[in-house]
Design a protein around this motif. Structure first.
Motif, mmCIF file in Angstrom:
data_model
loop_
_atom_site.group_PDB
_atom_site.id
_atom_site.type_symbol
_atom_site.label_atom_id
_atom_site.label_comp_id
_atom_site.label_asym_id
_atom_site.label_seq_id
_atom_site.Cartn_x
_atom_site.Cartn_y
_atom_site.Cartn_z
ATOM 1 N N VAL A 109 -22.864 11.019 13.878
ATOM 2 C CA VAL A 109 -23.260 12.006 12.877
ATOM 3 C C VAL A 109 -22.473 11.770 11.603
ATOM 4 N N CYS A 110 -21.157 11.666 11.738
ATOM 5 C CA CYS A 110 -20.287 11.432 10.589
ATOM 6 C C CYS A 110 -18.915 11.014 11.101
ATOM 7 N N LYS A 111 -18.099 10.561 10.190
ATOM 8 C CA LYS A 111 -16.759 10.089 10.541
ATOM 9 C C LYS A 111 -15.708 11.029 9.967
ATOM 10 N N ASN A 112 -14.777 11.433 10.810
ATOM 11 C CA ASN A 112 -13.680 12.289 10.371
ATOM 12 C C ASN A 112 -12.632 11.440 9.663
ATOM 13 N N SER A 113 -12.515 11.609 8.359
ATOM 14 C CA SER A 113 -11.564 10.812 7.580
ATOM 15 C C SER A 113 -10.454 11.654 6.964
ATOM 16 N N LEU A 116 -19.972 22.465 10.383
ATOM 17 C CA LEU A 116 -19.135 22.273 11.557
ATOM 18 C C LEU A 116 -17.836 23.027 11.308
ATOM 19 N N TYR A 117 -17.332 23.665 12.347
ATOM 20 C CA TYR A 117 -16.064 24.388 12.256
ATOM 21 C C TYR A 117 -15.106 23.730 13.239
ATOM 22 N N ALA A 118 -13.968 23.282 12.733
ATOM 23 C CA ALA A 118 -13.088 22.432 13.527
ATOM 24 C C ALA A 118 -11.690 23.022 13.656
ATOM 25 N N LEU A 119 -11.105 22.769 14.813
ATOM 26 C CA LEU A 119 -9.742 23.201 15.115
ATOM 27 C C LEU A 119 -8.877 21.975 15.338
ATOM 28 N N ASN A 120 -7.732 21.983 14.682
ATOM 29 C CA ASN A 120 -6.764 20.911 14.872
ATOM 30 C C ASN A 120 -5.730 21.340 15.907
ATOM 31 N N ASP A 121 -5.405 20.463 16.820
ATOM 32 C CA ASP A 121 -4.394 20.747 17.828
ATOM 33 C C ASP A 121 -3.028 20.894 17.155
ATOM 34 N N GLY A 122 -2.318 21.967 17.471
ATOM 35 C CA GLY A 122 -0.979 22.163 16.918
ATOM 36 C C GLY A 122 -1.008 22.920 15.599
ATOM 37 N N LEU A 129 -16.475 22.196 7.764
ATOM 38 C CA LEU A 129 -16.923 20.860 7.387
ATOM 39 C C LEU A 129 -18.422 20.862 7.089
ATOM 40 N N GLY A 130 -18.832 20.002 6.165
ATOM 41 C CA GLY A 130 -20.238 19.725 5.992
ATOM 42 C C GLY A 130 -20.702 18.759 7.073
ATOM 43 N N ARG A 131 -21.983 18.464 7.106
ATOM 44 C CA ARG A 131 -22.510 17.529 8.110
ATOM 45 C C ARG A 131 -22.075 16.098 7.827
ATOM 46 N N ASP A 132 -21.358 15.898 6.725
ATOM 47 C CA ASP A 132 -20.779 14.585 6.426
ATOM 48 C C ASP A 132 -19.327 14.505 6.862
ATOM 49 N N CYS A 133 -18.845 15.528 7.566
ATOM 50 C CA CYS A 133 -17.470 15.609 8.071
ATOM 51 C C CYS A 133 -16.432 15.862 6.979
ATOM 52 N N LYS A 134 -16.853 16.112 5.763
ATOM 53 C CA LYS A 134 -15.886 16.407 4.716
ATOM 54 C C LYS A 134 -15.505 17.881 4.747
ATOM 55 N N VAL A 135 -14.211 18.153 4.621
ATOM 56 C CA VAL A 135 -13.711 19.525 4.654
ATOM 57 C C VAL A 135 -14.096 20.233 3.364
ATOM 58 N N ILE A 152 -17.824 11.877 14.954
ATOM 59 C CA ILE A 152 -18.486 12.975 15.657
ATOM 60 C C ILE A 152 -19.882 12.479 15.994
ATOM 61 N N ARG A 153 -20.279 12.632 17.259
ATOM 62 C CA ARG A 153 -21.541 12.056 17.723
ATOM 63 C C ARG A 153 -22.441 13.151 18.294
ATOM 64 N N ALA A 154 -23.739 12.830 18.394
ATOM 65 C CA ALA A 154 -24.731 13.818 18.822
ATOM 66 C C ALA A 154 -25.602 13.256 19.935
ATOM 67 N N VAL A 155 -25.924 14.117 20.912
ATOM 68 C CA VAL A 155 -26.900 13.810 21.956
ATOM 69 C C VAL A 155 -28.023 14.832 21.821
ATOM 70 N N LYS A 156 -29.136 14.404 21.286
ATOM 71 C CA LYS A 156 -30.245 15.326 21.020
ATOM 72 C C LYS A 156 -30.909 15.776 22.322
ATOM 73 N N GLY A 157 -31.313 17.032 22.341
ATOM 74 C CA GLY A 157 -32.041 17.562 23.478
ATOM 75 C C GLY A 157 -31.222 17.792 24.724
ATOM 76 N N ALA A 158 -29.904 17.767 24.599
ATOM 77 C CA ALA A 158 -29.045 17.866 25.789
ATOM 78 C C ALA A 158 -29.196 19.219 26.481
ATOM 79 N N ALA A 159 -29.206 20.315 25.727
ATOM 80 C CA ALA A 159 -29.282 21.644 26.342
ATOM 81 C C ALA A 159 -30.573 21.811 27.132
ATOM 82 N N ALA A 160 -31.677 21.265 26.626
ATOM 83 C CA ALA A 160 -32.959 21.379 27.326
ATOM 84 C C ALA A 160 -32.916 20.684 28.680
ATOM 85 N N LEU A 161 -32.128 19.620 28.799
ATOM 86 C CA LEU A 161 -31.993 18.930 30.082
ATOM 87 C C LEU A 161 -31.403 19.857 31.140
#
Length: 337
Positions: free
Chosen positions: A32-36, A53-59, A68-74, A274-283
């Protein structure tokens, strides 16, 4: 005699195991995008509303959720002065409140763990929690559709325990937790993670569809999806899950659902995708329907029930009988000698 003992050890392990959940025919994860952003070098929790996207950093030394936007930019950071101990996962309830699972405890030293609620305006509230049976390291949080939190332990042997509060959350608390079950996560051959095959049994994150219809647990290498019927999350975690491989994530801990049922995953490290698997919930929903029509109920393979393990139990009983006979013969021979 040593051969008999070795056989007993192997067969005992076999008896105690459960059949692994089978991977369905699912699409491979797509980037989907790269976290830089260096501020998200330890991405641990993830939520999506489809647009952001809403992200949590450990620590960290304060409560923070990165938008984040869908481009992974904060785009912005929602923050509060509350100093967490070891936040590990992120959830979001229907009213827009974020829930940070401050439940990391690698050395099992904490007398209390906590959930931190954070409004979009940056107001944080601390809710301390206590386990009924000692310390646990937890990196996975699910909020069910009623707003009840479920904590799932991180265990290198795959014995993931499930806890929830005994009543409404108090602030600052603590509110006691109760055990409501366990899951046996079995080893898979999916590559990835920092600790080899053990990582495929270690629960590192969780997520829920916004309507609570499907939930997911993840390890360093795979995701396990469970359809939730009638809002009963406890029972849902005992059904046969759909396994979705998430190969080659360096340290995969983040997982989320888009509103359309796409599964999102990501790992720690600047430059990771960040990667995506489409249709996963329907499975997962389709698998639950199929399971209900063929068996008339839920299967517990991957859960704490015994239904799917019956062939293994039969084999285990036979093995015990054989080993017992061999040991008896060995003793008789020794007496005759």
């Amino acid at each position: 005699m040593r051969g008999i003992v070795a056989a007993a050890v192997v067969l005992a392990a076999f008896i105690g195991g459960t059949a692994p959940a089978l991977a369905q025919e699912v699409p491979a994860p797509q980037p989907v995008c790269k976290n830089s952003d260096s501020r998200l070098s330890e991405l641990s929790g993830l939520v999506s509303d489809g647009e952001h996207l809403y992200a949590l950093n450990d620590g960290g030394t304060k409560t923070q959720v990165f938008v984040l936007g869908r481009d992974c930019k904060v785009q912005k950071v929602i923050s509060a002065a509350t100093d967490p101990y070891d936040p590990e996962d992120l959830a979001r309830t229907a009213d827009g409140t974020f829930w940070l699972s401050d439940t990391g405890d690698n050395r099992k030293r904490r007398d209390t763990v906590a959930l931190i609620s954070l409004t979009p305006q940056g107001k944080a509230t601390l809710h301390r929690l206590t386990y009924p049976d000692g310390q646990h390291d937890v990196e996975a949080l699910i909020m069910d559709r009623s707003g009840t939190p479920y904590l799932i332990t991180k265990d290198v042997f795959g014995d993931a325990k499930v806890y929830r509060p005994t009543g409404p959350l108090a602030s600052p608390g603590p509110t006691p937790l109760e055990s409501v079950g366990s899951l046996q996560i079995k080893e898979t051959s999916t590559p990835g993670g920092p600790v080899g095959s053990i990582g495929s049994m270690t629960v590192t994150g969780a997520a829920s569809m916004a309507d609570g219809s499907v939930v997911a647990l993840r390890t360093y290498t795979d995701a396990y999806l469970y359809a939730v019927t009638d809002g009963d999350l406890k029972s849902a975690l005992q059904r046969e899950p759909v396994r979705v491989p998430l190969p080659n994530e360096k340290q995969g801990e983040a997982i989320a659902f888009d509103p359309d049922g796409t599964l999102l995953s990501g790992g720690e490290g600047v430059g990771e995708q960040i990667r995506a698997v489409k249709g996963a919930a329907a499975l997962a929903v389709d698998a639950a329907k199929s399971e209900g029509s063929t068996s008339g109920g839920t299967s517990a393979a991957g859960g704490s029930g015994q239904g799917a393990d019956f062939p293994y139990v039969q084999a285990g009983i036979a093995a015990v009988v054989v080993i017992g006979g061999l040991l008896l013969v060995g003793r008789l021979r020794k007496r005759r000698a």
